[in-house]
Design an enzyme around this catalytic site. Structure first.
Site, PDB file in Angstrom:
ATOM      1  N   ASP A   1      -2.990  -2.566  -2.804  1.00 26.21           N
ATOM      2  CA  ASP A   1      -4.023  -1.544  -2.630  1.00 26.21           C
ATOM      3  C   ASP A   1      -3.556  -0.244  -3.272  1.00 26.21           C
ATOM      4  O   ASP A   1      -2.389  -0.092  -3.624  1.00 26.21           O
ATOM      5  CB  ASP A   1      -4.290  -1.344  -1.135  1.00 26.21           C
ATOM      6  CG  ASP A   1      -5.630  -0.668  -0.870  1.00 26.21           C
ATOM      7  OD1 ASP A   1      -6.287  -0.255  -1.840  1.00 26.21           O
ATOM      8  OD2 ASP A   1      -6.009  -0.527   0.307  1.00 26.21           O
TER       9      ASP A   1
ATOM     10  N   HIS B   1      -0.893  -1.061   4.945  1.00 29.07           N
ATOM     11  CA  HIS B   1      -1.539   0.250   5.143  1.00 29.07           C
ATOM     12  C   HIS B   1      -1.125   0.854   6.478  1.00 29.07           C
ATOM     13  O   HIS B   1      -0.790   2.043   6.559  1.00 29.07           O
ATOM     14  CB  HIS B   1      -3.052   0.074   5.082  1.00 29.07           C
ATOM     15  CG  HIS B   1      -3.816   1.293   5.513  1.00 29.07           C
ATOM     16  ND1 HIS B   1      -3.960   2.406   4.709  1.00 29.07           N
ATOM     17  CD2 HIS B   1      -4.459   1.591   6.679  1.00 29.07           C
ATOM     18  CE1 HIS B   1      -4.653   3.327   5.355  1.00 29.07           C
ATOM     19  NE2 HIS B   1      -4.976   2.852   6.545  1.00 29.07           N
TER      20      HIS B   1
ATOM     21  N   ASP C   1       0.858  -1.185   0.000  1.00 35.08           N
ATOM     22  CA  ASP C   1       0.000   0.000   0.000  1.00 35.08           C
ATOM     23  C   ASP C   1       0.890   1.229   0.000  1.00 35.08           C
ATOM     24  O   ASP C   1       2.061   1.170   0.427  1.00 35.08           O
ATOM     25  CB  ASP C   1      -0.927   0.010   1.220  1.00 35.08           C
ATOM     26  CG  ASP C   1      -2.128   0.947   1.025  1.00 35.08           C
ATOM     27  OD1 ASP C   1      -2.242   1.542  -0.059  1.00 35.08           O
ATOM     28  OD2 ASP C   1      -2.932   1.097   1.963  1.00 35.08           O
TER      29      ASP C   1
ATOM     30  N   GLU D   1      10.666   6.120  -9.439  1.00 31.35           N
ATOM     31  CA  GLU D   1      11.189   5.923  -8.092  1.00 31.35           C
ATOM     32  C   GLU D   1      10.306   4.987  -7.279  1.00 31.35           C
ATOM     33  O   GLU D   1      10.779   4.240  -6.435  1.00 31.35           O
ATOM     34  CB  GLU D   1      11.335   7.279  -7.395  1.00 31.35           C
ATOM     35  CG  GLU D   1      12.429   8.142  -7.990  1.00 31.35           C
ATOM     36  CD  GLU D   1      12.627   9.437  -7.222  1.00 31.35           C
ATOM     37  OE1 GLU D   1      11.920   9.655  -6.240  1.00 31.35           O
ATOM     38  OE2 GLU D   1      13.500  10.223  -7.632  1.00 31.35           O
TER      39      GLU D   1
END
Length: 581
Positions: A422, A556, A351, A390
């Site tokens: 995600d 996350h 994420d 990057e």
């Protein structure tokens, strides 16, 4: 002296209440994050605009025809885009000053959240049942069809809206079995909550807490002692051996005092496994400071607790038990497991955290499984500017690190890699599939042993507008956890499905959308769906299923902690644990 001390305390309380919150301004209806409060400034302070010194009072009068009434109030400091800036320092192009009188706080304060009557009233609008939601949708469609202008416009476009929802059928996977310590197996109940089973049995892998410290303000000493006694008592049934901690008193509540105390007592003490930091209240600048020094500079697992939360005897046991589970994860333990029949496979969650309207780097959270039970996770965070090149370099570097770690632990490289990612919008699918995934697979050629793993990439979308209802006995209700929709509303050109993994007590459950961009592991449709559902059981911060697979939720949490709070790369000492829970 007392007046000065009282004034200082009031300023600290204001800082604690405002810093980190978001305000919306009356005059332009924009939102800003509060980064600081400057008590040396007021609306009569000046700044340079077009080469002329002007007061904030005159600026708002001339620009927005707003009359500021309180001319002694301090100013709110926020970092903003250049076009939004009203700066008191011409050389500091990132500072924007706001007048508190012209701002309103957004969101809910702690006082609001603790107001049961208010929260109950709000829930009548925010937690709508499937039956009410469906009736509202039908009424909305009927009103459009009854409106002459709207219906004509739809007809001109060749569209028609039916008030009858589409009916679909899909599999509902059975409830899973949770694996605990001492080979204990517990089937998940209808409400998808196994907190009672976890509380009464040893954890799947329990970590002992033999050498740890607790930091607290002297006025919270009683609460700290009660917490420690309760934590030691909670550890026994969970299979954790918890010794008495080293008490460290912090003389003050400012972030600087906590940081200096941590530096003085923990920096050169490698024997301490964990530090629990008890703070008097929620204050973001203090939380950021202690997390930054513990996660980045020292590399020691830390647990921040609020003394007011622990001061209620009736809630102390349940709260402490949850903290014990978090501590176990931060020391490398695993609270429970699920049967996942995959061999020599690494599951990865990715994420990305982006801070809106800021100039700092984005943060990639990257979490990968290290064992055959998928309970041991290796965490890598990477910070980079928000450029595609990057970002890909960071992901490839993270892959190299976790693959080599997998080999060091298991003696061989993973044969299969299953990636759940995600933060990818529909418009980025082609780029991820044709560029990012291709470059990643190409990078494996530079690994030892002519490495060529099978790779499956699954996109996870949780912020979607699709809603799924169960229609039974002429009534609409939430579908059972484990329900899958893989027809009618899915994509024509993709292998995708919707999965309901949670049980909600109020409101309407939201499904999660899974899009399989590449199935290099040759998993069947059922296997992908069942694996995704199983992984929703492995998030250790909640004794129940979550909306997305655990590795995605871990990624996350990692990206958010580093991007929002720490803002520095974490220490390599913490990579082999879920230190961010």
């Amino acid at each position: 002296m007392n007046a000065k001390k009282k004034n200082k305390d009031i300023k600290q309380e204001i800082m604690a209440a405002l810093c980190g919150s978001t305000v919306i301004t009356h005059y332009n209806h924009k939102t800003y994050r509060v980064d600081d409060v400057d008590f040396t400034m007021n609306p009569l302070s000046t700044f340079e605009r077009n080469g002329i010194e002007i007061t904030y009072k005159d600026y708002y009068k001339n620009m927005y025809d707003v009359e500021i009434k309180n001319l002694t109030q301090p100013m709110i400091i926020t970092k903003a885009k250049k076009k939004d800036m009203i700066s008191s320092n011409a050389n500091d192009l990132s500072i924007c000053c706001l007048v508190p009188e012209l701002c309103n706080l957004t969101g809910l304060t702690e006082a609001m959240k603790n107001d049961n009557k208010l929260m109950k009233t709000l829930q009548t609008y925010t937690l709508v049942t499937p039956e009410v939601r469906q009736n509202a949708l039908v009424e909305f469609v009927n009103s459009i069809n009854a409106h002459e202008g709207a219906s004509k416009r739809l007809k001109d476009w060749g569209l028609m809206m039916r008030p009858i929802p589409a009916k679909m059928e899909g599999p509902v996977y059975k409830r899973e079995t949770i694996l605990l310590g001492s080979n204990i197996r517990k089937q998940v109940g209808i409400n998808m909550d196994w907190g009672i089973d976890v509380a009464k049995n040893a954890m799947f892998v329990a970590a002992n807490v033999l050498n740890w410290a607790i930091m607290y303000n002297p006025r919270d000493e009683g609460t700290a002692k009660s917490f420690c006694r309760q934590l030691i008592a909670c550890g026994n049934p969970l299979g954790m051996e918890i010794n008495c901690p080293i008490p460290i008193k912090v003389e003050g509540t400012n972030p600087e005092v906590f940081v200096s105390t941590i530096n003085r007592t923990l920096k050169n003490n490698s024997e301490i496994q964990l530090v629990v930091i008890m703070v008097p209240n929620r204050r973001e600048d203090r939380y950021n400071a202690v997390k930054r020094i513990c996660c980045s500079e020292i590399g020691i697992p830390s647990q921040v607790v609020v003394s007011s939360t622990l001061s209620k005897p009736d809630r102390l046991q349940s709260i402490t038990q949850k903290i014990a589970l978090q501590i176990n994860c931060k020391l490398g333990g695993a609270c429970w497991a699920i049967d996942i029949p995959l061999k020599n496979t690494m599951i990865v969650g990715i994420d990305v955290y982006h801070e809106k309207d800021k100039q700092m780097s984005s943060v990639v959270g990257f979490v990968a499984s290290m064992d055959k039970t998928f309970t041991e996770w290796y965490s890598v965070a990477a910070m980079q500017r928000s450029t595609h090149q990057e970002l890909m370099k960071s992901v490839q570097d993270a892959f190299h690190k976790v693959v080599m770690q997998f080999k060091a632990k298991n003696g061989l490289l993973p044969e299969k890699i299953i990636i759940y990612r995600d933060g990818v919008s529909d418009g980025d699918f082609k780029q991820v599939e044709e560029i990012e995934l291709r470059d990643l697979i190409e990078s494996f050629k530079y690994y030892p042993e002519n490495y060529n793993p099978m790779v499956t990439l699954i996109i996870v979308q949780k912020r979607i507008s699709t809603r799924v209802f169960q229609y039974l006995d002429e009534k609409y209700s939430n579908p059972s956890p484990g329900t899958v929709i893989d027809n009618t509303v899915t994509r024509r050109n993709y292998f995708d499905f919707f999965l309901v993994s949670q049980h909600v007590r109020q409101g309407t459950v939201n499904p999660t959308h899974y899009i399989v961009l590449k199935n290099g592991c040759n998993l069947s449709v059922e296997n992908v769906q069942r694996l995704s559902y199983k992984l929703c059981h492995l998030y250790y911060n909640w004794c129940g299923t979550v909306k997305v697979p655990a590795p995605v939720q871990y990624a996350h949490k990692l990206a958010y902690l580093i991007g929002q709070n720490v803002r520095q790369m974490p220490s390599d000492k913490l990579c082999n644990s879920l230190f961010f829970l």
